[in-house]
Design a protein around this motif. Structure first.
Motif: not given
Length: 460
Positions: A259-260, A446-449, A154-155, A253-254
């Motif tokens: 992320h979202e 941050q990118p999350a809904d 998503s980023p 891996w992280s």
């Protein structure tokens, strides 16, 4: 398909002999036992219409604004929203068709899910699956064809320079009409790194039972977070042909999992690093056939296992059509304005009585809102949030231009669930009278809904 030189495992271009098969399922298949369907599109609709704008965004041109030229891959087509390039076929399929003009210029199509948060629940598993038919073309006529079904972290959306650290999951790729499916992970740093960029970590095999070209096959990837180390697995027709585990990627891996989540893409590129590398020469050529589509029967996302994936819950509907009183006739700022009655939007998913999947940078526009001669004292909105801990944002009111400073705002975090609405006020910071275009803009670090909106109103 951001910057990548693909594996050069096959140099020969093989001839596929299967006839075209256009049969589609009437709907997405029944959800397998133990899984939960999180999202899907079965591409039903009238022939010659675009796929759902509720589900998909349409990429156009030869690059993202501010991103690398030719999408970083050297592909030479220009993407459009023309129904000659992207349309439903009326038989339950999406068709993405590359076309060469009389002057030799290529156009095609690329679509991306609006949602960017596809990932497994904590301690669970996610499966992204699609049933597709690669373009039914082979030999010299296939030189340069590059169909793909894939996902990006998503980023990447809005940045375009953070590849491959955010992760790329290539579920199905094919070039030059070769009877092969490629599955690839891109991650870490470029060049080199744990994913051997720009090549990536990949596997390939022929399609089971029948040729890839001219036949439908089911392609899937599973991200299994129920095991340690976590693992990614690639499938064609239920047969696993490749995997990568967390230890192979190490500390990177992280970057591709914290992320979202991911958004899904479908496209047919023409030319570029992958087809050129496999062919051993520049593609497409004068012998390349124009107008051979990739068909997509359905795309679905499933999850299973412990935990829960916090996603907004709403009933999708078509994009609302504003009434006359919402446009030229105006509407009162002091009467409740239903959020789904917007005149325009960016990143918004409409429901039958609300808007949802709202994240940083999304906005909805409401025209001709009349504040009268007395400025309101505050702004009130009915909102809900099922966002995870630490995820929050602000709902802002901006006037006349979405780039103007907010005149009112309030912060919102988890309200107890995506269907748990509460009314939250925000004070106005300036005098507002007369008629204005009102923007609801959603901002977050941050990118999350982080919010759904039912309605809003201004109060004197």
């Amino acid at each position: 398909m951001p910057p990548a030189v693909r594996p050069l495992a096959l140099a020969a271009v093989l001839v596929a002999t299967a006839a075209v098969t256009v049969n589609a399922y009437a709907a997405v298949p029944s959800t397998p036992s133990g899984w939960t369907l999180q999202w899907s599109d079965d591409f039903t609709g009238s022939a010659g219409t675009l796929p759902s704008s509720t589900n998909w965004l349409f990429t156009t041109g030869t690059q993202y604004a501010g991103g690398p030229a030719n999408f970083g891959t050297g592909e030479i087509q220009s993407y459009t929203t023309s129904t000659q390039n992207v349309a439903l076929d009326g038989s339950g399929n999406l068709r993405i068709t590359p076309i060469r003009s009389g002057s030799g210029q290529w156009t095609s199509a690329r679509i991306e899910t609006r949602r960017t948060n596809f990932k497994p629940p904590s301690g669970g598993v996610m499966r992204i699956e699609g049933r597709l038919q690669m373009p039914n073309v082979s030999g010299a006529a296939a030189a340069g064809y590059w169909p793909a079904f894939w996902a990006l972290g998503s980023p990447y959306r809005g940045n375009y320079w953070n590849w491959p650290g955010i992760g790329e999951l290539d579920i199905m790729e094919n070039v030059n009409g070769v009877n092969q499916v490629w599955g690839t992970l891109h991650c870490g740093v470029n060049p080199g790194g744990p994913c051997n960029e720009t090549t990536g970590l990949g596997g390939t095999r022929t399609c089971p039972t029948s040729a890839c070209q001219g036949n439908f096959h089911t392609y899937a990837i599973e991200w299994d977070a129920s095991v340690s180390p976590q693992v990614l697995r690639w499938y064609v027709d239920g047969v696993q042909f490749f995997s990568v585990n967390q230890n192979q990627v190490g500390s990177y891996w992280s970057g591709m999992t914290s992320h979202e989540g991911y958004f899904i893409l479908l496209n047919v590129a023409m030319g570029g690093s992958f087809p050129n590398g496999v062919a051993g020469y520049s593609t497409p050529t004068g012998s390349t056939a124009s107008g051979v589509p990739m068909l997509v029967d359905y795309v679905a996302v499933y999850t299973k296992g412990s935990g829960s994936t916090p996603t907004p819950t709403l009933t999708p509907t078509a994009t609302p059509t504003p009434t006359a009183t919402q446009t030229g006739g105006g509407r009162s700022a002091y009467s409740t304005i239903q959020a789904e009655s917007y005149n325009a939007q960016s990143g918004v998913v409409p429901g039958s009585d609300q808007i949802g999947y709202l994240a940083n940078g999304d906005w909805a526009r409401y025209d001709n809102v009349d504040f009268g001669t007395t400025t309101p004292k505050d702004f009130l909105a009915r909102v809900s949030s099922g966002a995870a801990g630490g995820v929050s944002g602000t709902v802002e009111v901006r006037l006349d231009n979405v780039g103007n400073a907010p005149v009112a705002s309030f912060a919102v975090a988890n309200t107890g669930g995506w269907s748990s609405f509460r009314e939250i006020p925000g004070n106005l910071t300036s005098q507002v009278t007369g008629r204005h275009t009102v923007f609801l803009r959603f901002s977050s670090g941050q990118p999350a809904d982080f919010v759904n909106v039912d309605w809003f109103v201004f109060r004197r």
